[in-house]
Design an enzyme around this catalytic site. Sequence first.
Site, PDB file in Angstrom:
ATOM      1  N   GLY A 180      38.803 -16.158 -11.014  1.00  0.00           N
ATOM      2  CA  GLY A 180      38.650 -15.519 -12.315  1.00  0.00           C
ATOM      3  C   GLY A 180      37.452 -14.604 -12.510  1.00  0.00           C
ATOM      4  O   GLY A 180      37.466 -13.770 -13.411  1.00  0.00           O
ATOM      5  N   HIS A 181      36.405 -14.706 -11.681  1.00  0.00           N
ATOM      6  CA  HIS A 181      35.123 -14.116 -12.104  1.00  0.00           C
ATOM      7  C   HIS A 181      35.078 -12.603 -12.161  1.00  0.00           C
ATOM      8  O   HIS A 181      34.191 -12.048 -12.792  1.00  0.00           O
ATOM      9  CB  HIS A 181      33.948 -14.704 -11.296  1.00  0.00           C
ATOM     10  N   HIS A 182      36.036 -11.933 -11.529  1.00  0.00           N
ATOM     11  CA  HIS A 182      36.057 -10.462 -11.657  1.00  0.00           C
ATOM     12  C   HIS A 182      36.840  -9.983 -12.889  1.00  0.00           C
ATOM     13  O   HIS A 182      36.691  -8.832 -13.300  1.00  0.00           O
ATOM     14  CB  HIS A 182      36.706  -9.811 -10.420  1.00  0.00           C
ATOM     15  N   ALA A 183      37.687 -10.842 -13.431  1.00  0.00           N
ATOM     16  CA  ALA A 183      38.553 -10.404 -14.525  1.00  0.00           C
ATOM     17  C   ALA A 183      37.722 -10.080 -15.759  1.00  0.00           C
ATOM     18  O   ALA A 183      36.906 -10.889 -16.202  1.00  0.00           O
ATOM     19  CB  ALA A 183      39.584 -11.487 -14.845  1.00  0.00           C
ATOM     20  N   ASN A 226      31.291  -9.752 -12.091  1.00  0.00           N
ATOM     21  CA  ASN A 226      31.184  -8.755 -13.165  1.00  0.00           C
ATOM     22  C   ASN A 226      31.828  -9.218 -14.469  1.00  0.00           C
ATOM     23  O   ASN A 226      31.316  -8.949 -15.554  1.00  0.00           O
ATOM     24  CB  ASN A 226      31.818  -7.439 -12.712  1.00  0.00           C
TER      25      ASN A 226
END
Lengths: 696, 696
Positions: A180-183, A226
């Site tokens: 999930g961390h780029h979404a 991000n």
Amino acid sequence: MAKSSEESDSIMEENSDWSADDAASSSGLTVASLATGLCYDIRMRYHCEVRPTADVHPEDPRRIYYIYKEICRAGLVEDPEIAASSKPLAPHPLQRIDVRDATEEEVQLVHTDEHFKFVESTRNLPDETLILLEESRDSIYFNRLTFASALLSAGGAIETCLAVATRKVKNAIAVIRPPGHHAEHDKTMGFCLFNNVSIAAKVCQRQLGEMCRKIMIIDWDVHHGNGIQKAFYDDPNVLYISIHVYADGKFYPGGKEGNWDYVGEGAGIGKNLNIPWPSQGMGDGDYMFAFQQLIMPIATEFDPDLVIVASGFDAAAGDELGGCFVTPACYAHMTHMLMTLANGKVAVCLEGGYNFRSISKSALAVTKTLMGEPPARLTATTASNPAVQIVRRVMAAQSKYWRCMYPKAPAQEGLFTDRFHDVIRQYQAKQLYDSYKLTSLWIYRATISKSFENQVLASPNYDKAVPLIVIFHDPPEMMGIHHPITNKLEPHNCWMADVVKEYIGWAIQNNYAIVDVNIPKHLTVDTGIGRYEEEDGDRPTQTEELAGYLWDNYLEPNEATHIFFIGIGDAFYGVANLLINRDSIYQRINSVISFVAENPVRAVASPTQTWLSRWYKDNSLVFVSHVHGLWHNTENRRKPSKRYGRLLQSPKTGLNEMLMHHKTEVCGWIETRVNTRGSSEEGDEDAVEAESKEAV
Amino acid sequence: MAKSSEESDSIMEENSDWSADDAASSSGLTVASLATGLCYDIRMRYHCEVRPTADVHPEDPRRIYYIYKEICRAGLVEDPEIAASSKPLAPHPLQRIDVRDATEEEVQLVHTDEHFKFVESTRNLPDETLILLEESRDSIYFNRLTFASALLSAGGAIETCLAVATRKVKNAIAVIRPPGHHAEHDKTMGFCLFNNVSIAAKVCQRQLGEMCRKIMIIDWDVHHGNGIQKAFYDDPNVLYISIHVYADGKFYPGGKEGNWDYVGEGAGIGKNLNIPWPSQGMGDGDYMFAFQQLIMPIATEFDPDLVIVASGFDAAAGDELGGCFVTPACYAHMTHMLMTLANGKVAVCLEGGYNFRSISKSALAVTKTLMGEPPARLTATTASNPAVQIVRRVMAAQSKYWRCMYPKAPAQEGLFTDRFHDVIRQYQAKQLYDSYKLTSLWIYRATISKSFENQVLASPNYDKAVPLIVIFHDPPEMMGIHHPITNKLEPHNCWMADVVKEYIGWAIQNNYAIVDVNIPKHLTVDTGIGRYEEEDGDRPTQTEELAGYLWDNYLEPNEATHIFFIGIGDAFYGVANLLINRDSIYQRINSVISFVAENPVRAVASPTQTWLSRWYKDNSLVFVSHVHGLWHNTENRRKPSKRYGRLLQSPKTGLNEMLMHHKTEVCGWIETRVNTRGSSEEGDEDAVEAESKEAV
């Protein structure tokens, strides 16, 4: 301890109040008695490429299965189908945390309605459309179960964090995907659809209120998160820390947002902390250094109610996308350190990591640590120089926001107007005038950098028929002791080392002429105060130009009986290039002495001047620090080429130490050559070779 | 992550090799399944004073009993006689480690034969002799069971460390007495007879060989463990770290051995680390800072096979001998951090600690942490300035021996010969001559420190009938950015701020005369390079002498129409004392302007010059930084005495910032006074009060 009756009285009094009856208010091990949680569900594997090719996508559905299987086989969970024995080997096995679908409302705590609707829409699209979508978006694929898997992954993160925050479990690991961390709020990106960790953090804050107000998210995925950064960029209650490969913004997800100067904004300023590795290849020592010096002190000061780990295992040794070398033991150490926070409330949620073996071993090490197993010992803990440099840079940047961070970065920048190389040169000029009547030679500044103003000093007899020594040197070395708290420098705690003046004194005493050329490391005035500046890239060219200018205007036309060049440090570059690029100059020069500490040893050779390198070998002394790579490079085992001159190993390390140590030797060599008729004979070199070890 | 087919191919290839069958080689939680050990025996209470008085000795036999009872009552051990319930509340209770007598041979690994024989001899001595012995020795008492207790205490430490090192238990705590860390090879000292921890460490090394070669002993007793330091001072395999109150050698055991510069010797150099608190009163923030920044990085680099804690609890809040404020939660955090080392092999052995409640609560917190309970949250973690200062000093000292410690202390000390206050003053003199023709006033140096050479500059009209401004100022501020790795300063990365020259420029433009006096912070040349030096204590007296000299020789005899004094920073002291100590000087002076950032605001008043303070109030501007204590001290809520002059709160913090900010104001005030007839009238002050906030 010496006992005074007064002290003892008060101790007795204090102790007489004490009765064991009022002790032991909190009995037992309330937290350690709880199990560690594990969240995993096979349905998260359903998200996969609609048309798999030989070119398997790294975000492979089997990732979570292999991790789960590894944990089962280690005997940490009851799952008769997979576990090695039907009975777990741990006295207190993992406790299951069931996944569920995240609700639309929960997802929309982070994402826009449009984004949710878009991902939802993919469940009804034909294969062709899904493949087209994949091509139009940044690093993502879809099938008709993508939406379902993404909802479960986010829901799994939510349930895991809630279970930890409400102390249903001691701590937990969620083996979930898609990551999930780029979404971001309005887009899928980098294998990610919904930002699991961000959603979970927002749900905990909303649902648990004051009990879970301050959340720390630590993201050790090798890529910058991000999406998480954006979700909390102005939130003072969420400290986001990311440690990732940055490579000047060229590593995925790219751009400047992952750099150290992104520190949050508004109320959230100081609550965003990026540790941007300058390159791949980082290992345990680098991660431990960052954790010990930077992450843990700040985390302790922040004092979170809950710690969530955005736990990509793509910095693990073996992961080819990440290209780093973090071992399972190091993941265990980092986990153990985090367990000191928030009374142990740590929820680990899987993000990236693409090598099955690496992610399984790493996740197992993290899980065992959560369950109470001490971390294995680390074999190597030295941080590399690039890592130390960036960590210390981040520390300086963050020292503005955290009381625990030192040194504090200097403030009041606008006031600092005078660069010290100017201050020092003026001092030197005055000293050299007072002692030896050296004065400034006029430099026509249109062609040469104006930084050379005041940098060329000459004795009054520089154009007379005497031996002339031309010294090109780097600026003197400074040493300053910062105030340990304020980090200020004060003039009485700063010192300067300048051995060149000893040489000048000797020359003047012998009635030789002197031209002293100081080459500043920055040639143009700029205003980049507050960060450490590297040497000016333009320096070699400018130095060469100055050397040529001096030759044409002051050296060549004069009547010197012998000309000696001394090149100290990188300033020698100008001398070398003059010899190489000006035809036959060398015939006018008696010899060259050069001191090399750190910079490369310069070759003096030219295709058009075939005798130059032979001349150089016969008429030079090149002192090279014993720690210089030259002596340790196996390629140089054979006799070094004559183009490097007569190489002499110095027992000293720094330029000033070397200058001091070899002064008698150098002065003797020059005096012998002055007293010998003719300048190209080899002269008496025995004195030199007796003292220094020549390279063979 | 953008997927390139090349990358994916190699991942697939890598992953295809992977099969879960070769995973999970180490199953279960081999260490976490073990119990934590507890060593305690009631017989260690038998050592006590032969003739107890009302004046109870702090090393009271009940110390260990209360700790033991607290652990029982918390339900962590099976002891039906004491435990709250007969069944322990912890799922995995403490496992007993039996004490035994240490053997003579074991004791002699640390102590001399004479010392052993002496302690042994006390078991047969009559009471009177025992009491006499107590008086002839440093802080110790004896009875006929002292020897027996001491043997059990040492034996308990040995058995505890062996059990941990050989992994019979996960880790352990030994609740033992008498304590040991002050006992030296040949003497009892500070309540200690045999050095339990040192003996245990030597037994482990000897008995277990390579498996337990490197031992770290961390001593958080509030007193320096002189005995342990001595036992291993040249041993490269034992890292001794002590964190203790030092107080300049005045705190027990006294002397210099506890200072930071005792770093080991011979092969053991760099393996002794003292963190000497400058005073009592240290708390959690200070201990956490030392652990995070210094102890844990070095411990991790040392990578011990076993960690032994010499665990005095006399730095605990409530202990009057220690006078510090460490909470049980902080002891838990320190323990948790240590558990990352040596694969969790941590043996905690009791040393000092005299408040029953404090030691019981602290020991319980440590025990629970060893058993797997996460540490409670810390409420305050800010380190105090004195703590930060000493920790950073130790870091600099240890950076020579540990790769992980930065900044590296500067080397090559002998080369650094020129102090920067001289370098800078020469630069300023040149600049001020070039711009304004200021030249040096001759100072007769026999009476005045020779550091004032070159420090007094005057414009050519200083003795003419024009307004004269005399500026006493501190040296300019420097800012330097160290290279992040080598810690070197380089001239192009160092800057200077010097706003005084703006004032000089304004004065010269108005045709006023200027005397510019720079007061260096060190007045005499010394060679204390390598450590941060505080200001010279002699400075105020010397400054006053200089001010008097200037007044007599250059100011009083001249024809100035108006004399203004500007005092910047602590240099103002000279001006204030001149006004106070020279009768009626003030009548010759128009007014005084002073800038105060950090130093105290000076009173100008005199019992013999009754009008002085009134005059000062009417004829001064005293700008005081808004962060100065003056504005925050409640005692100053009432109108400050007129002796402090006309106080104005500046919105700026540093001296240079203040000088810049108030320049227009100050220049306006001086110009108005010059243009007003007479000097003692109050003149037009509106301009000033409009801008700055006067104290009321």
